[in-house]
Design a protein around this motif. Sequence first.
Motif, PDB file in Angstrom:
ATOM      1  N   ARG A  84       0.826  -1.207   0.000  1.00 48.20           N
ATOM      2  CA  ARG A  84       0.000   0.000   0.000  1.00 48.20           C
ATOM      3  C   ARG A  84       0.860   1.256   0.000  1.00 48.20           C
ATOM      4  NH1 ARG A  84      -3.434  -3.556   2.929  1.00 48.20           N
ATOM      5  NH2 ARG A  84      -5.608  -3.463   2.225  1.00 48.20           N
ATOM      6  N   LEU A  85       1.944   1.245   0.789  1.00 52.22           N
ATOM      7  CA  LEU A  85       2.848   2.393   0.793  1.00 52.22           C
ATOM      8  C   LEU A  85       3.493   2.581  -0.582  1.00 52.22           C
ATOM      9  CD1 LEU A  85       4.586   1.964   4.279  1.00 52.22           C
ATOM     10  CD2 LEU A  85       2.857   3.665   3.646  1.00 52.22           C
ATOM     11  N   GLN A  86       3.848   1.471  -1.238  1.00 47.90           N
ATOM     12  CA  GLN A  86       4.415   1.545  -2.592  1.00 47.90           C
ATOM     13  C   GLN A  86       3.423   2.197  -3.551  1.00 47.90           C
ATOM     14  OE1 GLN A  86       7.236   0.616  -4.229  1.00 47.90           O
ATOM     15  NE2 GLN A  86       8.350  -0.804  -2.919  1.00 47.90           N
ATOM     16  N   ARG A  87       2.173   1.780  -3.484  1.00 43.77           N
ATOM     17  CA  ARG A  87       1.164   2.331  -4.392  1.00 43.77           C
ATOM     18  C   ARG A  87       0.912   3.799  -4.121  1.00 43.77           C
ATOM     19  NH1 ARG A  87      -1.586  -0.283  -7.733  1.00 43.77           N
ATOM     20  NH2 ARG A  87      -3.403   1.070  -7.577  1.00 43.77           N
ATOM     21  N   LEU A  88       0.884   4.160  -2.862  1.00 46.35           N
ATOM     22  CA  LEU A  88       0.683   5.573  -2.528  1.00 46.35           C
ATOM     23  C   LEU A  88       1.794   6.437  -3.108  1.00 46.35           C
ATOM     24  CD1 LEU A  88      -0.538   5.475   1.186  1.00 46.35           C
ATOM     25  CD2 LEU A  88      -1.765   6.446  -0.747  1.00 46.35           C
ATOM     26  N   LEU A  89       3.038   6.032  -2.862  1.00 46.30           N
ATOM     27  CA  LEU A  89       4.174   6.860  -3.288  1.00 46.30           C
ATOM     28  C   LEU A  89       4.348   6.884  -4.803  1.00 46.30           C
ATOM     29  CD1 LEU A  89       7.039   6.311  -0.685  1.00 46.30           C
ATOM     30  CD2 LEU A  89       6.105   8.482  -1.457  1.00 46.30           C
ATOM     31  N   THR A  90       4.202   5.749  -5.445  1.00 40.68           N
ATOM     32  CA  THR A  90       4.533   5.685  -6.866  1.00 40.68           C
ATOM     33  C   THR A  90       3.359   5.991  -7.780  1.00 40.68           C
ATOM     34  OG1 THR A  90       4.114   3.299  -6.903  1.00 40.68           O
ATOM     35  CG2 THR A  90       6.363   4.010  -6.444  1.00 40.68           C
ATOM     36  N   GLU A  91       2.147   5.542  -7.416  1.00 46.55           N
ATOM     37  CA  GLU A  91       1.018   5.697  -8.327  1.00 46.55           C
ATOM     38  C   GLU A  91       0.090   6.850  -7.952  1.00 46.55           C
ATOM     39  OE1 GLU A  91      -0.884   1.991  -9.548  1.00 46.55           O
ATOM     40  OE2 GLU A  91       0.787   0.910  -8.630  1.00 46.55           O
ATOM     41  N   VAL A  92      -0.200   6.995  -6.676  1.00 45.56           N
ATOM     42  CA  VAL A  92      -1.113   8.067  -6.269  1.00 45.56           C
ATOM     43  C   VAL A  92      -0.401   9.412  -6.248  1.00 45.56           C
ATOM     44  CG1 VAL A  92      -2.605   8.912  -4.425  1.00 45.56           C
ATOM     45  CG2 VAL A  92      -2.525   6.466  -4.936  1.00 45.56           C
TER      46      VAL A  92
END
Length: 593
Positions: free
Chosen positions: A513-521
Motif C-alpha cells: 500500500r505504501l508503494q502504491r501511494l508513493l509511486t502511483e497516487v
Amino acid sequence: MAEQQHKYQLLLGEIMLLFSAFTCSSIHAFQIQGSFMAHKRSHSYSYRPGISYSNTNDNDNPQSFFDEFDDADGIGFITRGTSSNLSSKETEIIDGGDGEEELDDEIDLSGVTYRQFKLGTDVTLTNFVGSLGFDEIVDWEYYYEDQDENTKKKIVVEPSPLDPTQPKRTRSSSGSVIRVYLGQLTGTLGASLRSVGMDSRIIAKEFVGDMAANLAKAELSSIAKMQTELIRRETDSNEDTFMFSSRVSSPYSSWAKTARYRNTNDSRSAKEADNSSVLQLVQLLQREKVPYVYILGKMIVDQDQQQIQDWYRTFGVIPFKSSSIWILYEYAGLRHAGLYAPPADVRKARLDRPPVKRVFGIPFLSAPIPMLPSWQERANYVVNGILRKTLEAVASMHENGIVHKSIGLNSVILSSVGMDKTETSSLEAKSVERLVIKLADFGFSTTISAAATDKSYKTTSTGINRSPFFAVAEDLHALGFIFLRVLLTSLAELSSSEESPGKIGLPPTDEDRLQRLLTEVFKKDMGEFRDYCEAEEVWEKVVALLDDHDGAGWDLLQSLCFARERASANAKDGMQLLTARGLLSSPFFAANR
C-alpha cells in the motif's frame, strides 16, 4: 484541512478497493497487455514466516505446530533405518559437484562451509519454533515501441491504475521451505563457550527441497565471505590476533582445515582442534559485533528409524527429510523489526493486557502494566537505534561486497548485548546502547560483482545497463519502506475514531500500500506524501519529527525509497553513487539524539 483529509481518505479507499484485484493478477515478462508491452522493472524477494514463531520468549517453551511443507521437493518420509553424512545436494555445495573436495582458503577462511556438527553429539535441538517461506515481488514497467524503423525506441507509459490487468506490482508466495529449531551446543565446545561467558544456544535451520537447497547455498556463500573478509583484515593488521592450532602450519588456512578434518578417523584430536577454532571464531565475531547473524557450520543428522519416530513425539512436526540441508547459526533471538511495528490492534492489545507471571508454567499473578517511555525517548530509540543501526548493517554488508536482495522487516533482527534477546523489541525498550541489529535471511543474496550478470537487473526499457549499482539500490529501496513502516506504526499516536469507539484509527501501512501511494497516487512526490501523512492525526508527531532540520527525515526517505531511480540516472549521466555509508551522515540522525 478537512477537505484535504477527505481527499486523501477517498484516494486511500479507492486503493484498498482495488488492492485485492491487483494482488491476484499475474503477468509475464514481455507479455502484450492491450497495446502495451510489459517487462520486469525490478525483481526481489521477501522472507515470510509460514508460522508466526517470532513471539517466542527466551525462557518459554514455544508451542509446536504441524507443518506439511507445501512445496517440499525432497524425498518423503524415511522408512528404513539408514545413516548418511551428507545428501548429494549438500556435497555439491561443498565441493562443486565433482565428488572431490577442494579446500579453497580464499573462499572461506572461517571454515563454516566445511564444518559439520553432529546432532546428538555436538548439538541438541530443544524446540521447533516455526517455518519460513518467501514472497516473490515483481515491479512492472509498461511501454510501447516506436514504429520508426531507425530508432525502435521504447517509450514508457503509465497504465490506468483502475485496470487490474496491468498492475504495477505483483506478489506470489511460496510454501514453507525452511524449518527453524532452537538448540544448544553441547559437550566440550558448549562447556568452553559457557566458561568464557558466551552463549551456547544456537538456531538450526532445515532447508527442504531443491528450492531451499539454493537458498542454503547462497546463505553459506555470502556469510562465509563476510566472515572471511573479517578474518583477513584481522590477520593482516595483527598476526598475533589468533592462537592458531598447531596442527597446521599456515595461519590463513588453520580454521578451514580443522573444520575439514573435524570428522576424520582421528576424530577426537581433530574435533578438539576444531572446537578450539570455533571458540576463537565466535570470540572474534562477538568482539567485532558483526551486523549479521553469523554461521557456525552445518549439521549431520543420522537417519535411524528410532530418531525418526522420536522426532514427532519431541517436536510435534513431520520428521526431517533425507535431502534436508541443516545450517547452524548463532542465537541472536527471534524478534525482528516487524514485531516492533505490528498492526495497531496488536499494539493496543499488548498495552491493555498485563503480562502474566508463571510459576512452573502455571499462570499465577498478573504483573502491573509497565510504564511506556515518553514519545521522545521512543523516537530516539527508533531513529538512532533501529533505523541508524540497520543502515550501518547494510553499509557494512555492501562494503563486504554482498547485496541482500530480500531485505524486509523479518530480515532485521532486534537482538541485545545481554542474554535476554527479547528486551530490545519490547514496547518499553529505550536503551540504544543495548540494542544490537543483525541482518538475517541471506538466501537470495549474491556478490555485487555477480549482480552485474543478473538478468533481473540488466536493462530497462531505456536500454541502460544498471548493474551492479542497481542491485545495491534495490537494497536501499527496500530499506526505505522498512524505515517508513517502522516510523508510521511504532511512533503513531493511537486514537479512537468517533464512528467506531475503541477502534484504533491507523491507516494501512503494509509495504504494497505504501508503494502504491508513493509511486502511483502521489507520482513519487515525497512532498505530496508528506501532506497525506500530515492530514492523519495519528502521524502528527511523526511528520514533525521528519520535518526537523529542514525536512532531513523526508530527504533521507526520498533517497532510500527512490534509490533505484537515482541508480538509473547515475548510469546514464555519471552522477555520484548513493551508498548506505553516505546516508549515515544525514542530519536526521544527529538531530534526534
